[in-house]
Design an enzyme around this catalytic site. Structure first.
Site, mmCIF file in Angstrom:
data_model
loop_
_atom_site.group_PDB
_atom_site.id
_atom_site.type_symbol
_atom_site.label_atom_id
_atom_site.label_comp_id
_atom_site.label_asym_id
_atom_site.label_seq_id
_atom_site.Cartn_x
_atom_site.Cartn_y
_atom_site.Cartn_z
ATOM 1 N N CYS A 18 -9.450 3.092 -19.634
ATOM 2 C CA CYS A 18 -9.709 4.301 -20.421
ATOM 3 C C CYS A 18 -8.530 5.268 -20.327
ATOM 4 O O CYS A 18 -8.131 5.882 -21.317
ATOM 5 C CB CYS A 18 -10.975 4.983 -19.926
ATOM 6 S SG CYS A 18 -12.446 3.965 -19.984
ATOM 7 N N ASP A 415 18.243 25.534 6.604
ATOM 8 C CA ASP A 415 18.994 26.785 6.598
ATOM 9 C C ASP A 415 18.661 27.490 7.909
ATOM 10 O O ASP A 415 17.590 27.277 8.484
ATOM 11 C CB ASP A 415 18.583 27.635 5.408
ATOM 12 C CG ASP A 415 19.191 29.022 5.461
ATOM 13 O OD1 ASP A 415 20.423 29.111 5.503
ATOM 14 O OD2 ASP A 415 18.423 30.005 5.487
ATOM 15 N N ASP A 618 14.793 29.467 2.512
ATOM 16 C CA ASP A 618 13.914 30.545 2.054
ATOM 17 C C ASP A 618 14.602 31.570 1.179
ATOM 18 O O ASP A 618 13.932 32.464 0.657
ATOM 19 C CB ASP A 618 13.296 31.266 3.262
ATOM 20 C CG ASP A 618 14.309 32.106 4.017
ATOM 21 O OD1 ASP A 618 15.510 31.782 3.971
ATOM 22 O OD2 ASP A 618 13.897 33.093 4.661
ATOM 23 N N ASP A 622 19.693 29.536 -1.059
ATOM 24 C CA ASP A 622 19.264 28.166 -0.722
ATOM 25 C C ASP A 622 18.774 27.398 -1.943
ATOM 26 O O ASP A 622 18.614 26.175 -1.866
ATOM 27 C CB ASP A 622 18.121 28.211 0.314
ATOM 28 C CG ASP A 622 18.562 28.823 1.637
ATOM 29 O OD1 ASP A 622 19.710 28.585 2.029
ATOM 30 O OD2 ASP A 622 17.752 29.543 2.247
#
Length: 726
Positions: A18, A415, A618, A622
């Site tokens: 289906c 980082d 963050d 980055d």
């Protein structure tokens, strides 16, 4: 990525075949760029480059044999209807007497129920409770396709029809009838579909829990008006919202007055309430503790953190994993192949044994046991359960591709600032050069005012703590990517940034160079303040910042190493500061003094070496590296740019969640492999056994009914997953 996206609810799907047919139908609609159908959520996600009318999608789905409706309410809220459970009960009551003679045979008793009574019991099951299979099967035939419903309808109709023929045939005498086979098979399949619907609802529990957090009203305080409870849709950005003790926070915003503890566990996964004071941010959906808070609204509706989380989880749960391609290819030919095998089984048994009755029953068993439903549910059920439990613990996975990539990671690149360290550096030392210390701090703060960078906040905090000279405001502030800032303040041209910037502008650092080297060796981050005048640039001050590693950063690195995953640290800071942090955390590979583009280059180099790379960061700088990695992991404590570039978002700045994200990825795909293995093996083993006459219809019906239930139940085991505790 397509500009427009719609989600459509689809009714009537029963198996992987289906799914394939609906996707093909949607692909024919003009303007549709891509369509992905999820059997577990019973929805289709349609991408297009221009708006596509829902009516066009509905018509295409209707031609394929299914019913489409707009997603007025989340699909996750759909529960199995009471009538379905009632149908199972009534069908079981009617079928039970038909099984009595067979059970009695096990005890040496010969009980024969009259043919007319068997017919009377089996007929309502066949044509009233089993009507759904005929309707769906007929739609499949009209669409020139096949599905699980067609197999059930054909198989049980053959057994029912044979029984009617034998009952009406005078020459047959007291022949064995097969009414119990058709009725019990239908009852078992109905039971299986009902249990499947209940199980699918459980896999969507994470979405439901998040949706339940959405507030309906907010108590708003506007100037010149008394506090009023307003529908959440009427709250505007900038409104002051009153959050009383024990109430759910209604909006995203900033606390302007009051103090309390807020429970954000269902949003961030943080188990302990978090203290909130004036200036702190709060998230809609969290629960206020003991104090009264006044919150200035920063986001409402679809722009709130909670709404974005729900969208991310919905996207991940509706997306297809790359491994699903194999299932789709199998589903495209599965039902036609089964029908061919059933015909060959009938012909083969008739020719060998001369017993048309036995030949037909064996063909029926082939059709009954060959259910592609488990294949269609194997992948989406596991993804829904895995991404759902991850979301409950503060790990948001953007899509199935990110989930699959995370399990392949062998190198994690971090980082430094804000990811491994607390990201809240303090101005540890300010050493002036031919200028008063207070004046140097005043100029540095003027440049940084308005910046969100962590070092800028440290300078501004130091200025506030000093409480001395009047604040200055800088103009013509220019960001020099990866180097620092240039500005005008108090009639002076100023530079504030790295040693690289100073070297480029010809600033002589000799007077403080030795002290800077000593501070770097101790792990401090160094910035330089200089005046850029017409006669050249001169050094004004050295600023040394200290930033401590996060409490669980070392444990996070050790956990990755225990999994055989290498770690790398990238930073724009100096080598001394980077090495100090790396040694404290146990990271051997460090790259320092990097520009944002340099981080991307390091990622590309690791990928060229054959590494499967995850980048954890963050900040805005980055984002390119997050996008370049095989999978980007962003801390939600950082910027929206970083989160948009990442495949996985961690709702709190906890490095331990990196290993947890990789762990849930492994566990989810382990469940997918288990589900696909059993779904394939079930059919690979079941169909030949049925064709060889080694299964009876009742056993085949039971096996078919519970195959999809077992797949979903296996996926639901993921709900017990817990992040590792430190």
């Amino acid at each position: 990525m397509s500009q427009f996206q719609q989600t459509v609810r689809i009714e009537g799907m029963s198996c992987a075949s289906c799914v394939r047919r609906v996707e093909k139908a949607l692909a024919t609609v003009p303007g549709v760029a891509h369509a992905a159908v999820n059997l577990a959520t019973e929805t289709a996600r349609v991408d297009s480059d221009a708006p596509v009318a829902f009516a066009a999608l509905q018509q295409a789905i209707g031609k394929a044999g299914y019913t489409a409706s707009e997603l007025a309410a989340p699909a996750a809220d759909s529960a199995p209807r009471i009538s379905e459970g009632l149908a199972v009960i009534l069908s079981a009551i009617l079928s039970a007497p038909l099984v009595v003679p067979m059970v009695a045979e096990w005890f040496g008793l010969h009980v024969m129920m009259p043919a007319w009574l068997q017919w009377l019991l089996a007929t309502p099951v066949q044509f009233i409770f089993g009507a759904r299979f005929y309707r769906a099967g007929w739609k499949a035939v009209k669409a020139r396709a096949g599905n699980m419903d067609l197999l059930v309808a054909l198989g049980t109709s053959a057994a029912y029809g044979l029984s009617v023929y034998l009952a009406l045939s005078p020459s047959q005498g007291m022949a064995h009838l097969y009414f119990e086979a058709s009725a019990v098979v239908l009852t078992l399949v109905l039971l299986g579909k009902w249990l499947e619907a209940r199980a699918k609802r459980q896999t969507a529990s994470a979405i439901r829990a998040l949706q339940d957090l959405r507030p309906v009203t907010a108590r708003v305080r506007r100037e010149g008006e008394s506090d009023a409870d307003l529908p959440i849709e009427q709250v505007r950005v900038g409104d002051i919202v009153v959050i009383r003790a024990g109430e759910r926070v209604a909006v995203d915003g900033e606390v302007v007055d009051g103090a309390s503890h807020v429970d954000e566990s269902l949003i961030t996964g943080e188990s302990l309430p978090v203290a909130k004071h004036a200036g702190d941010r709060v998230t809609g959906g969290a629960i206020n503790g003991e104090g009264l808070l006044l919150v200035r609204t920063s986001a409402t509706g679809a722009e709130t953190t909670l709404s974005r989380i729900i969208r991310l989880v919905e996207d991940a749960q509706s997306a297809k994993a790359p491994v699903q391609k194999l299932v789709d290819q199998v589903a495209a030919v599965f039902v036609p192949v089964v029908l061919v095998i059933a015909v060959l089984t009938f012909i083969g048994w008739w020719m060998v044994s001369g017993n048309a009755e036995q030949a037909l029953i064996n063909a029926v068993v082939v059709m009954v046991i060959a259910c592609p439903c488990a294949l269609g549910l194997a992948t989406p059920a596991a993804i829904m359960a895995g991404t759902g439990v991850a979301a409950r613990h503060g790990i948001l996975i953007k899509d199935a591709e990110a989930l699959e990539m995370a399990r392949q990671v062998d190198t994690v690149v971090f980082d430094k600032t804000g990811t491994l360290t607390q990201g809240k550096p303090v101005l540890a030392q300010l050493l002036p050069n031919g200028i008063a210390r207070e004046r140097a701090l005043q100029l540095a703060a003027a440049i940084q005012r308005g910046s969100e960078h962590s070092l800028a906040r440290a300078v501004l905090d130091a200025e506030t703590a000093a409480g001395g000279a009047a604040q200055l405001t800088a103009s013509a502030v220019t960001t020099l990517a990866g180097r620092g800032l240039a500005a005008q303040a108090d009639g002076m041209g100023l530079l504030l940034g790295s040693g690289r910037l100073m070297a480029e502008r010809g600033v002589d650092l000799a007077s403080l160079q030795q002290r800077a080297a000593e501070l770097e060796a101790q792990g401090h981050t160094i910035s330089w303040l200089a005046e850029a005048g017409a006669g050249g640039a001169r050094l004004l001050a050295l600023l040394a910042f200290a930033d401590q590693p996060k409490p669980h950063a070392r444990a996070a690195v050790e956990r990755l190493h225990a999994r055989g995953i290498a770690t790398v640290m990238l930073t724009g800071d100096n080598a001394g500061s980077a090495q100090t942090v790396a040694q404290a955390l146990g990271i051997g590979h460090v790259e320092a003094n990097l520009l944002p583009a340099d981080k991307t280059t390091v990622i590309a180099k690791l990928k060229e070496e054959g590494k499967r790379v995850a980048m954890v960061g963050d900040g805005i700088n980055d984002a390119p590296a997050l996008a370049a990695a095989h999978v980007g992991i962003a801390m939600a404590t950082g910027t929206d740019v970083a989160m948009n570039a990442a495949g996985i978002t961690l709702m709190r700045g906890e490095p331990l969640l990196v290993a947890d994200a990789i762990d849930i990825s492994h566990r989810t795909f382990s469940k997918i492999r288990q589900n696909l293995f059993w779904a394939f093996i079930y059919n690979v083993a079941g169909i030949p056994l049925a064709a060889l006459g080694m299964l009876n219809p009742l056993l085949a019906g039971a096996a078919m009914a519970f195959s999809s239930v077992s797949v979903i139940s296996n996926a639901l085991l993921l709900r017990s997953w817990q992040p590792s505790k430190e």
